[in-house]
Design a protein around this motif. Structure first.
Motif, PDB file in Angstrom:
ATOM      1  N   ILE A 230     102.469  54.259  68.534  1.00 47.77           N
ATOM      2  CA  ILE A 230     102.862  53.645  67.251  1.00 47.77           C
ATOM      3  C   ILE A 230     101.708  53.656  66.254  1.00 47.77           C
ATOM      4  O   ILE A 230     101.850  54.113  65.124  1.00 47.77           O
ATOM      5  N   ASN A 231     100.557  53.162  66.698  1.00 50.82           N
ATOM      6  CA  ASN A 231      99.423  53.012  65.760  1.00 50.82           C
ATOM      7  C   ASN A 231      98.361  54.083  65.951  1.00 50.82           C
ATOM      8  O   ASN A 231      97.221  53.897  65.539  1.00 50.82           O
ATOM      9  N   ASN A 232      98.742  55.186  66.572  1.00 47.34           N
ATOM     10  CA  ASN A 232      97.754  56.233  66.865  1.00 47.34           C
ATOM     11  C   ASN A 232      97.912  57.406  65.884  1.00 47.34           C
ATOM     12  O   ASN A 232      98.807  58.238  66.036  1.00 47.34           O
ATOM     13  N   PRO A 233      97.033  57.504  64.892  1.00 46.68           N
ATOM     14  CA  PRO A 233      97.175  58.560  63.886  1.00 46.68           C
ATOM     15  C   PRO A 233      97.129  59.973  64.481  1.00 46.68           C
ATOM     16  O   PRO A 233      97.671  60.902  63.887  1.00 46.68           O
ATOM     17  N   ARG A 234      96.547  60.104  65.674  1.00 41.48           N
ATOM     18  CA  ARG A 234      96.493  61.436  66.295  1.00 41.48           C
ATOM     19  C   ARG A 234      97.878  61.880  66.774  1.00 41.48           C
ATOM     20  O   ARG A 234      98.091  63.053  67.079  1.00 41.48           O
ATOM     21  N   ALA A 235      98.808  60.932  66.826  1.00 45.36           N
ATOM     22  CA  ALA A 235     100.184  61.274  67.233  1.00 45.36           C
ATOM     23  C   ALA A 235     101.048  61.667  66.032  1.00 45.36           C
ATOM     24  O   ALA A 235     102.135  62.228  66.201  1.00 45.36           O
ATOM     25  N   TYR A 236     100.556  61.384  64.832  1.00 46.87           N
ATOM     26  CA  TYR A 236     101.383  61.634  63.646  1.00 46.87           C
ATOM     27  C   TYR A 236     101.576  63.141  63.458  1.00 46.87           C
ATOM     28  O   TYR A 236     100.629  63.915  63.531  1.00 46.87           O
ATOM     29  N   GLY A 237     102.801  63.522  63.199  1.00 52.27           N
ATOM     30  CA  GLY A 237     103.105  64.931  62.949  1.00 52.27           C
ATOM     31  C   GLY A 237     103.071  65.786  64.209  1.00 52.27           C
ATOM     32  O   GLY A 237     103.042  67.013  64.114  1.00 52.27           O
ATOM     33  N   GLU A 238     103.088  65.146  65.377  1.00 52.98           N
ATOM     34  CA  GLU A 238     102.940  65.914  66.623  1.00 52.98           C
ATOM     35  C   GLU A 238     104.180  65.797  67.525  1.00 52.98           C
ATOM     36  O   GLU A 238     104.888  64.792  67.508  1.00 52.98           O
ATOM     37  N   VAL A 239     104.349  66.859  68.319  1.00 57.21           N
ATOM     38  CA  VAL A 239     105.394  66.902  69.344  1.00 57.21           C
ATOM     39  C   VAL A 239     104.691  66.874  70.705  1.00 57.21           C
ATOM     40  O   VAL A 239     103.708  67.595  70.899  1.00 57.21           O
ATOM     41  N   PHE A 240     105.183  66.037  71.614  1.00 51.93           N
ATOM     42  CA  PHE A 240     104.537  65.928  72.923  1.00 51.93           C
ATOM     43  C   PHE A 240     105.544  66.112  74.051  1.00 51.93           C
ATOM     44  O   PHE A 240     106.641  65.536  73.999  1.00 51.93           O
ATOM     45  N   ASN A 241     105.135  66.833  75.077  1.00 55.60           N
ATOM     46  CA  ASN A 241     105.875  66.819  76.333  1.00 55.60           C
ATOM     47  C   ASN A 241     105.599  65.498  77.034  1.00 55.60           C
ATOM     48  O   ASN A 241     104.447  65.055  77.092  1.00 55.60           O
TER      49      ASN A 241
END
Ligand code: NAD
Length: 318
Positions: A230-241
């Protein structure tokens, strides 16, 4: 004040478990669910519940009487088989429903949206484990709609015309298993279907030769990834398995489950049927990206997670 998360599909298997964990961690939760496959008893009593359909923008609007900070869009038709039986229903829920959620997010200037994508986005893969950069060539109609929803979400995340940024993340979940996955619905996860069969003493049906393999990830690990992002900018705009990174064949799975019930194929009938459309042969997630950017790793060992579902099934089935 604690953030409020709107969980669509929060009466279903994945949505209700994530909603519980959000509440446990101090978030406020609103749930919208049409109870088509979800169950009222799964809904956390501390959540605000709107019985409504994501295909209907008016129903979604009812979720915004309280300010929503984050949306977890989890509602969906979750069955490959049903997507072939009724492709239009699958399309309307998984794609139109997602567009409606995006429109509501923009209207209410929600800044964070996480989406329930699927390993079926990959379709037939050239090699395993699969990385997020591999081509998406879904072969199940369901995979097409989940991937389509994912693209709508991710494309919205890079729009510069909105006047603000909607930070998006999509999770391509592999075979999620855990408590509350339906023990009776033949369209849902294979782990709970087989456990339900074993608990009720019914024949176990395998489609194909059983040598097809899947990557099983426990719901607690899935919830950790969604909430941690939720609060992790490194996850923004990303797709994860989201998988365990470990592959188990369907035959192995049946044997493990029968053994846990104190039986075996000698005593319990296992029959084989023709392979069904859209069935992927082997799937295994490469989870390097989630480990690196989310600092996430699956914690639940398969035998322990399975035993927990079996204990729950025994309580449920009597
Ligand atoms: N279970 C898995 O292994 C898995 C893997 C990858 C992706 N997914 C995705 O995760 C999501 C949840 O799957 P699940 O396994 O918990 O299935 P589920 O059927 O238990 O949950 C889906 C929930 O969405 C609700 N719903 C369906 N259509 C709706 C609509 N039009 N409006 C409002 N609510 C609606 C259902 O009532 C149910 O509560 C789905 O979108 C599915 O595609 C699941």
């Amino acid at each position: 004040m604690a953030k409020r998360v709107l969980v669509t599909g929060g009466a279903g298997f994945i949505g209700s478990n994530i909603a519980d964990e959000l509440i446990h961690r101090g978030y406020n939760v609103t749930i919208i669910d049409n109870l088509s496959t979800g169950e009222k008893c799964n809904i956390n009593p501390k959540a605000v519940f709107i019985k409504g359909d994501v295909k209907n923008p008016k129903d979604i609007e009812k979720c915004f009487t309280k300010k929503i900070d984050v949306i977890f869009h989890i509602a969906g038709c979750a069955s490959t088989i049903k997507s072939f039986d009724d492709p239009a229903a699958d399309l309307y829920t998984n794609v139109l429903g997602t567009i409606n959620i995006i429109n509501a997010a923009i209207k209410h200037k929600v800044t964070r949206l996480e989406y329930a994508s699927s390993m079926t986005s990959y379709g037939v893969v050239d090699k395993i484990p699969v990385k997020e950069i591999f081509p998406a060539r879904p072969i199940a109609y369901y995979g097409i709609t989940k991937y389509s929803g994912e693209r709508y979400v991710m494309a919205t995340g890079i729009r510069t015309d909105l006047g603000y940024r909607l930070n998006t993340t999509a999770f391509r979940m592999f075979n999620v298993y855990g408590r509350r996955q339906s023990l009776t619905n033949p369209y849902q996860g294979v782990v709970s279907i087989f456990i339900g069969n074993a608990a009720r003493g019914e024949d176990i049906k395998i489609f194909g030769d059983g040598e097809q393999s899947r990557d099983y990830v426990h719901i607690s690990d899935v919830a950790n990834a969604w909430i941690g992002a939720i609060n992790n900018p490194r996850a923004y705009g990303e797709v994860f398995n989201l998988g365990s990174g470990i592959r188990v064949s369907v035959n192995e799975l049946v044997d493990i489950i029968l053994k846990a019930f104190g039986t075996s194929r000698k005593k319990h009938r296992v029959s084989y049927f023709p392979v069904r459309p859209g069935d992927q042969r082997h799937m295994q997630a490469d989870i390097t990206k989630a480990k690196k950017l989310l600092k996430w790793k699956p914690e639940m060992k398969f035998d322990k997670g399975l035993q927990d579902v079996i204990n729950w099934a025994k309580e449920t089935c009597g």
